[in-house]
Motif scaffolding. Structure first.
Motif, PDB file in Angstrom:
ATOM      1  N   ALA A 498      27.492 -16.783 -27.243  1.00 48.22           N
ATOM      2  CA  ALA A 498      28.776 -16.741 -26.750  1.00 48.22           C
ATOM      3  C   ALA A 498      29.187 -18.489 -27.118  1.00 48.22           C
ATOM      4  O   ALA A 498      28.232 -18.921 -27.438  1.00 48.22           O
ATOM      5  CB  ALA A 498      27.869 -17.442 -24.647  1.00 48.22           C
ATOM      6  N   THR A 500      30.946 -21.375 -28.713  1.00 52.08           N
ATOM      7  CA  THR A 500      30.664 -22.769 -27.971  1.00 52.08           C
ATOM      8  C   THR A 500      31.925 -22.959 -27.075  1.00 52.08           C
ATOM      9  O   THR A 500      31.587 -24.276 -26.416  1.00 52.08           O
ATOM     10  CB  THR A 500      30.631 -24.046 -29.474  1.00 52.08           C
ATOM     11  OG1 THR A 500      31.954 -23.811 -30.056  1.00 52.08           O
ATOM     12  CG2 THR A 500      29.596 -23.614 -30.261  1.00 52.08           C
ATOM     13  N   ILE A 503      31.140 -22.651 -23.316  1.00 53.46           N
ATOM     14  CA  ILE A 503      29.670 -22.741 -23.061  1.00 53.46           C
ATOM     15  C   ILE A 503      30.557 -24.582 -22.549  1.00 53.46           C
ATOM     16  O   ILE A 503      31.080 -24.913 -23.311  1.00 53.46           O
ATOM     17  CB  ILE A 503      28.578 -23.079 -23.586  1.00 53.46           C
ATOM     18  CG1 ILE A 503      28.429 -21.917 -25.249  1.00 53.46           C
ATOM     19  CG2 ILE A 503      27.529 -23.668 -23.169  1.00 53.46           C
ATOM     20  CD1 ILE A 503      27.450 -21.806 -26.052  1.00 53.46           C
ATOM     21  N   LEU A 510      22.535 -27.656 -28.588  1.00 48.55           N
ATOM     22  CA  LEU A 510      22.594 -26.634 -28.205  1.00 48.55           C
ATOM     23  C   LEU A 510      20.774 -25.632 -28.358  1.00 48.55           C
ATOM     24  O   LEU A 510      19.946 -25.427 -27.779  1.00 48.55           O
ATOM     25  CB  LEU A 510      22.969 -25.967 -29.561  1.00 48.55           C
ATOM     26  CG  LEU A 510      24.760 -25.485 -29.105  1.00 48.55           C
ATOM     27  CD1 LEU A 510      25.283 -24.831 -29.785  1.00 48.55           C
ATOM     28  CD2 LEU A 510      25.063 -24.922 -27.182  1.00 48.55           C
ATOM     29  N   LEU A 538      29.198 -18.574 -21.016  1.00 45.54           N
ATOM     30  CA  LEU A 538      28.038 -18.587 -19.867  1.00 45.54           C
ATOM     31  C   LEU A 538      28.955 -19.810 -18.383  1.00 45.54           C
ATOM     32  O   LEU A 538      29.581 -21.036 -18.784  1.00 45.54           O
ATOM     33  CB  LEU A 538      27.372 -19.711 -20.858  1.00 45.54           C
ATOM     34  CG  LEU A 538      26.538 -19.631 -21.650  1.00 45.54           C
ATOM     35  CD1 LEU A 538      25.356 -20.341 -22.196  1.00 45.54           C
ATOM     36  CD2 LEU A 538      25.511 -18.208 -21.233  1.00 45.54           C
ATOM     37  N   GLN A 543      24.006 -22.340 -16.460  1.00 48.07           N
ATOM     38  CA  GLN A 543      23.585 -23.231 -17.979  1.00 48.07           C
ATOM     39  C   GLN A 543      22.261 -24.676 -17.389  1.00 48.07           C
ATOM     40  O   GLN A 543      21.905 -24.647 -18.583  1.00 48.07           O
ATOM     41  CB  GLN A 543      24.981 -23.623 -18.595  1.00 48.07           C
ATOM     42  CG  GLN A 543      24.769 -24.767 -19.557  1.00 48.07           C
ATOM     43  CD  GLN A 543      24.952 -25.667 -19.723  1.00 48.07           C
ATOM     44  OE1 GLN A 543      25.936 -26.067 -18.959  1.00 48.07           O
ATOM     45  NE2 GLN A 543      24.880 -26.778 -20.967  1.00 48.07           N
TER      46      GLN A 543
END
Length: 549
Positions: A498, A500, A503, A510, A538, A543
């Motif tokens: 995944a 950045t 996300i 992270l 995500l 998340q």
């Protein structure tokens, strides 16, 4: 490497967003490059060279309000492998007039590095600039552009009161192969010696290094006496001097360089051994043998180099010393290498009469060492590719592990430990652990067996398309965190990334948001069977749930 290098998300991602990401990275690099920590600066510079940004996407950073970001953006464009369009070139030309000299110098360096011939006139005008960094950048840039008229001016630049200009002129002399610059290069070296004699707190090693490289490229053998003087007496520059003598192939300097084998510095000793090897100066054999008995910092690679030279020179007198290392040295790797050297010496020796099964050299080995060699040969002969073996982990490095297979070394690369992603072999194996592995290769020269642990388990990617599809929602656990995203184990041995950009934004790091092992849910964006990669996105709600587990 750029954080965007591993981006595998939506290919329609807005270029403006990508440009913002690049600007953020360049801001981070700019802070690191101007850090007070030398190690941080070095790592940032290395990352900048490998970043390979899209020049067009870096344009906003070239107009950033902070000068150090503009500087780094200009440098990053210079190291990019992608072509420059007219818009980028115009922006770089405009940056030459930046009010900050170091930004202008970075733009000039990039134009020279990318060999933009249209910039030659504007760069030539910078030779008269009052700022030394701009003049220095212009000198090197014009040299890279092949401006041979610059060669006439190099002797004057080499006499400049500004060291940065003299260094640039030395570099340009090497690029343009300007013989007229040799006297100026030697004066620069003499000034470095003077700095050493005057006990100045900082010897200009950068200037000395560039000058020596230029002299080597110019094949300036007139510099050999000066280089020998530096190699013998100027602490801090000796290693560079010996390295330059190697490049000049100055074999006549061997008698003067051989006494340096009695010095202690490991880097210097390495270069001296390389030089004597290149010069085939066998009069230094007694000193080389003596090195085998000396304790020195970083001794393992040093002794391996010495033994390599002794084997190539077929020096029988060193046999007992090498045998002693093979028998009793505390380093298993050094013992193994010494045993291989003994084998090589045996093969190089004249063959024995036909009624003897072994060579005279083998017969002269100590009995215990001779027996070990025979056992290793027999053991090596017992291995076949694809066979399964069992051994004990001797040593674990970040990139793999050395396995003891009963007197023979096996090696498992980190990628052959498991089908899943392992960043460091030390997290998966430990010394003393018993492992089973498949033989993937046999290196008889090094007497080493290449192994794979993962070959003993089914390849989880072989039926991945029957289990996963683009658009599918999957659950998994966090297997790793990197600067560019989160690795998620979807199935045992199958991991997706995944990025950045995929996300949901959150100011927390992270590693804080996604502890290793926590469960998350994501959507599959892409499956690349050839590269064994899965791109994931995500979800916002999940998340947050994962972050609180």
């Amino acid at each position: 490497m750029s954080d965007l290098d591993d981006y595998e998300g939506d290919p329609e991602l807005d270029r403006e967003r990508l440009s913002e990401l690049i600007t953020d990275q360049l801001e981070e690099l700019a802070r690191a490059i101007h850090s007070r920590d030398q190690l941080v600066r070095a790592r940032a510079a290395s990352r900048l060279v490998r970043m390979d940004v899209d020049p067009e996407l870096a344009l906003p950073a070239l107009n950033h309000r902070r000068a150090m970001v503009r500087e780094v953006a200009a440098e990053a464009i210079g190291y990019s492998s992608k072509p420059l369009n007219a818009t980028v070139i115009d922006a770089l030309l405009a940056a030459i007039d930046d009010p900050k000299p170091f930004v202008a110098a970075a733009a000039i360096r990039t134009l020279g590095r990318r060999q933009i011939s249209a910039a030659r006139a504007q760069i030539s005008a910078c030779l008269d600039d009052p700022e030394p960094p701009i003049v220095a950048a212009a000198i090197v840039a014009l040299a890279r552009l092949g401006d041979t008229t610059l060669a006439v001016a190099l002797p004057n630049f080499l006499n400049s009161p500004h060291l940065t200009i003299r260094i640039a002129a030395a570099e340009a002399a090497g690029i343009l192969h300007a013989p007229a610059a040799v006297p100026g290069l030697m004066r620069l070296l003499e000034d470095c010696i003077t700095a050493w004699h005057d006990a100045q707190p900082r010897i200009p090693s950068r200037a000395a290094s560039v000058a020596m490289q230029a002299l080597a490229r110019l094949r300036a053998r007139t510099a050999v006496p000066l280089l020998v003087e530096i190699a013998r007496y100027v602490v801090g520059l000796r290693t560079l001097a010996v390295r330059t003598l190697i490049q000049l192939q100055a074999v006549e300097a061997a008698p003067a360089i051989a006494p340096l084998l009695n010095e202690d510095g490991s880097h210097l000793l390495h270069e001296v051994i390389r030089f004597l090897h290149m010069a085939n100066y066998r009069a230094a054999l007694p000193e080389l043998r003596a090195l085998l008995q000396r304790s020195a910092p970083n001794r393992r690679p040093l002794l391996m180099k010495v033994m390599q030279v002794l084997v190539e020179w077929q020096d029988r007198e060193s046999l007992p010393l090498i045998a002693q290392i093979a028998e009793s040295d505390p380093s298993a790797e050094l013992r193994s290498y010494a045993a291989r050297c003994l084998t090589a010496l045996a093969e190089c020796a004249p063959t024995a009469p036909s009624n003897h099964a072994e060579s005279p050299l083998e017969l002269s080995l100590p009995p215990s060492c001779h027996e070990r060699l025979q056992q290793r040969r027999q053991r090596m002969a017992s291995f076949t590719v694809a066979s399964v073996v069992e051994g004990v982990v001797m040593r674990v490095l970040s990139y793999g592990a050395v396995i003891d297979l009963g007197g023979v070394e096996g090696f498992v690369h980190v990628r052959d430990i498991d089908w899943g992603w392992i960043s460091d072999a030390r997290t998966a194996l430990h010394p003393g652990q018993t492992v089973r592995a498949a033989v993937t290769g046999i290196d008889e020269t090094r007497m080493r067996v290449n192994l794979s642990i993962r070959r003993l388990t089914p390849d989880p990617w072989s039926h991945i398309t029957q289990q996963l599809a683009v658009g599918m929602q999957v659950n998994g656990k966090v297997a790793g965190i990197t600067g560019f995203g989160v690795f998620i184990e979807v199935f045992p041995g199958v991991q997706g990334l995944a990025h950045t950009s995929q996300i949901p934004p959150d100011p927390r790091p992270l590693r804080e948001r996604f502890p290793l092992g926590c469960r998350v849910s994501a959507t599959i964006l892409n499956i690349d069977l050839e590269r064994r990669r899965i791109a994931l996105r995500l979800h916002e709600g999940l998340q947050q749930k994962a972050a609180h587990q």
